[in-house]
Each structure stands twice: as C-alpha cells, then as structure tokens.
Design a protein around this motif. Structure first.
Motif, mmCIF file in Angstrom:
data_model
loop_
_atom_site.group_PDB
_atom_site.id
_atom_site.type_symbol
_atom_site.label_atom_id
_atom_site.label_comp_id
_atom_site.label_asym_id
_atom_site.label_seq_id
_atom_site.Cartn_x
_atom_site.Cartn_y
_atom_site.Cartn_z
ATOM 1 N N THR A 200 0.815 -1.199 0.000
ATOM 2 C CA THR A 200 0.000 0.000 0.000
ATOM 3 C C THR A 200 0.851 1.251 0.000
ATOM 4 O O THR A 200 2.004 1.246 0.382
ATOM 5 C CB THR A 200 -0.885 0.033 1.253
ATOM 6 N N ALA A 201 0.247 2.358 -0.388
ATOM 7 C CA ALA A 201 0.949 3.639 -0.409
ATOM 8 C C ALA A 201 0.983 4.284 0.966
ATOM 9 O O ALA A 201 1.738 5.204 1.198
ATOM 10 C CB ALA A 201 0.266 4.572 -1.399
ATOM 11 N N TYR A 202 0.171 3.805 1.905
ATOM 12 C CA TYR A 202 0.073 4.433 3.217
ATOM 13 C C TYR A 202 0.858 3.703 4.296
ATOM 14 O O TYR A 202 0.904 4.150 5.427
ATOM 15 C CB TYR A 202 -1.396 4.563 3.652
ATOM 16 N N ALA A 203 1.453 2.586 3.957
ATOM 17 C CA ALA A 203 2.171 1.834 4.983
ATOM 18 C C ALA A 203 3.289 1.024 4.348
ATOM 19 O O ALA A 203 3.179 0.576 3.223
ATOM 20 C CB ALA A 203 1.220 0.888 5.714
ATOM 21 N N SER A 204 4.349 0.855 5.092
ATOM 22 C CA SER A 204 5.415 -0.029 4.638
ATOM 23 C C SER A 204 5.012 -1.462 4.964
ATOM 24 O O SER A 204 4.028 -1.699 5.653
ATOM 25 C CB SER A 204 6.720 0.333 5.353
ATOM 26 N N ALA A 205 5.784 -2.418 4.502
ATOM 27 C CA ALA A 205 5.471 -3.818 4.777
ATOM 28 C C ALA A 205 5.381 -4.066 6.279
ATOM 29 O O ALA A 205 4.516 -4.788 6.745
ATOM 30 C CB ALA A 205 6.513 -4.730 4.143
ATOM 31 N N HIS A 206 6.271 -3.450 7.036
ATOM 32 C CA HIS A 206 6.257 -3.606 8.493
ATOM 33 C C HIS A 206 4.957 -3.070 9.074
ATOM 34 O O HIS A 206 4.372 -3.649 9.965
ATOM 35 C CB HIS A 206 7.459 -2.886 9.104
ATOM 36 N N ASP A 207 4.468 -1.943 8.552
ATOM 37 C CA ASP A 207 3.270 -1.308 9.066
ATOM 38 C C ASP A 207 1.993 -2.069 8.725
ATOM 39 O O ASP A 207 0.960 -1.817 9.325
ATOM 40 C CB ASP A 207 3.155 0.120 8.544
ATOM 41 N N GLU A 208 2.043 -2.962 7.766
ATOM 42 C CA GLU A 208 0.864 -3.718 7.397
ATOM 43 C C GLU A 208 0.367 -4.592 8.534
ATOM 44 O O GLU A 208 -0.784 -5.018 8.512
ATOM 45 C CB GLU A 208 1.119 -4.544 6.141
ATOM 46 N N THR A 209 1.179 -4.837 9.542
ATOM 47 C CA THR A 209 0.699 -5.588 10.696
ATOM 48 C C THR A 209 -0.052 -4.674 11.658
ATOM 49 O O THR A 209 -0.729 -5.146 12.554
ATOM 50 C CB THR A 209 1.857 -6.283 11.446
ATOM 51 N N ILE A 210 0.066 -3.363 11.455
ATOM 52 C CA ILE A 210 -0.656 -2.394 12.288
ATOM 53 C C ILE A 210 -2.030 -2.131 11.690
ATOM 54 O O ILE A 210 -3.043 -2.145 12.383
ATOM 55 C CB ILE A 210 0.126 -1.070 12.409
ATOM 56 N N ARG B 171 -1.114 -6.823 14.914
ATOM 57 C CA ARG B 171 -0.414 -6.558 16.178
ATOM 58 C C ARG B 171 -1.401 -6.255 17.292
ATOM 59 O O ARG B 171 -1.238 -6.716 18.418
ATOM 60 C CB ARG B 171 0.572 -5.392 16.008
ATOM 61 N N PHE B 172 -2.435 -5.482 16.986
ATOM 62 C CA PHE B 172 -3.465 -5.179 17.973
ATOM 63 C C PHE B 172 -4.172 -6.461 18.410
ATOM 64 O O PHE B 172 -4.388 -6.684 19.605
ATOM 65 C CB PHE B 172 -4.472 -4.174 17.404
ATOM 66 N N VAL B 173 -4.518 -7.300 17.463
ATOM 67 C CA VAL B 173 -5.195 -8.559 17.770
ATOM 68 C C VAL B 173 -4.330 -9.420 18.694
ATOM 69 O O VAL B 173 -4.824 -9.961 19.689
ATOM 70 C CB VAL B 173 -5.556 -9.319 16.475
ATOM 71 N N ALA B 174 -3.053 -9.526 18.397
ATOM 72 C CA ALA B 174 -2.152 -10.329 19.240
ATOM 73 C C ALA B 174 -2.058 -9.754 20.655
ATOM 74 O O ALA B 174 -2.087 -10.508 21.637
ATOM 75 C CB ALA B 174 -0.767 -10.404 18.597
ATOM 76 N N ALA B 175 -1.961 -8.440 20.758
ATOM 77 C CA ALA B 175 -1.890 -7.809 22.079
ATOM 78 C C ALA B 175 -3.172 -8.072 22.858
ATOM 79 O O ALA B 175 -3.128 -8.374 24.067
ATOM 80 C CB ALA B 175 -1.633 -6.309 21.933
ATOM 81 N N CYS B 176 -4.315 -7.965 22.196
ATOM 82 C CA CYS B 176 -5.597 -8.224 22.857
ATOM 83 C C CYS B 176 -5.698 -9.661 23.349
ATOM 84 O O CYS B 176 -6.188 -9.915 24.461
ATOM 85 C CB CYS B 176 -6.756 -7.946 21.909
ATOM 86 N N MET B 177 -5.241 -10.585 22.542
ATOM 87 C CA MET B 177 -5.322 -11.991 22.936
ATOM 88 C C MET B 177 -4.504 -12.255 24.198
ATOM 89 O O MET B 177 -4.945 -12.986 25.086
ATOM 90 C CB MET B 177 -4.906 -12.889 21.780
#
Length: 132
Positions: A2-12, A80-86
């Motif tokens: 995507t144009a709004y996120a790097s590959a790393h940010d795609e987990t956010i 990442r949010f899902v993992a933190a919630c779990m």
C-alpha cells in the motif's frame, strides 16, 4: 504494497484484502471508508471501560469488552493489535493480576497506532474535508 504503509506497518493496519473482497473498485473503497470510520469512531473509550472493570476486579467483564473491541478492529487487518488483545484476554481470564497492567498498556499503544494509521488512510482515501 500500500501507499500508506510499509510492509512492516501492514501488521498495524491494512485494509487491502477487505477492499479486494468487496470488489476492488471505487465503490469498495467507499464501503471500506465507512467501515474504518465505524471501527475507530469509539476511540479508546472501550479500553477505558475495560480499565474501569479491571480496577473493580471484574476481569471477565473487562475480557468481554476487550474481546468485542478486538473483533471489531480486526477487520482493519490490525494483526499486532489482535495479538496484544489476545494476550490481555488470556491474562484477564486467568486472573494474572501482575501481568494485566503491562498487557493493557500494550493493547492501548497498539490501538492508538491503528487509529493513527486508519486516520492517515482515511485522509488519503476520503480527504481531510470528510468527517471522520
């Protein structure tokens, strides 16, 4: 990518799969804009409610609130949010009182990142003049 996120940010935050599933056209983007707005419209209020429940030792109520929030925000590709919630949900279910504050902070930080990235995506796809 995507144009709004790097590959790393795609987990956010990454709604590319959702856009594709809805038809990968302008209509799909408009639907996703609506979904993103709905998902972030409550801000961190659900976490505040869960925090109140934790302070009152109502761990299962807090777990239900976090679970509902996780279910809602997961539509945004927020891995990442899902993992933190779990992790927090497990600690709440098991009554691991010493772990809860750190895990709660992690969930809050991840939610703020999701909201930041979602806001940037909305700015890009719906324009700043559009109401969030």
């Amino acid at each position: 990518m995507t144009a709004y996120a790097s590959a790393h940010d795609e987990t956010i935050f990454c709604v590319d799969e959702l856009v594709e599933a809805l038809g990968n056209d302008e209509r799909a983007v408009r639907k996703v804009v609506h979904i993103v707005r709905d998902c972030i419209s409550t801000g961190i209020e659900p976490l505040n409610q869960a925090g109140d429940a934790v302070q009152q030792a109502r761990f299962m109520e807090a777990r239900r609130i976090v679970h509902r929030l996780r279910d809602t925000v997961s539509e945004l590709g927020a891995k990442r949010f899902v993992a933190a919630c779990m992790g927090l949900e497990l600690a709440l279910a098991e009554g691991k009182v010493l772990q809860i504050p750190l895990l709660f902070t992690a969930v809050e930080n991840e939610l703020r990142l999701v909201m930041e990235h979602a806001g940037a995506w909305l700015d890009q796809h719906a324009g700043r003049a559009s109401a969030r």
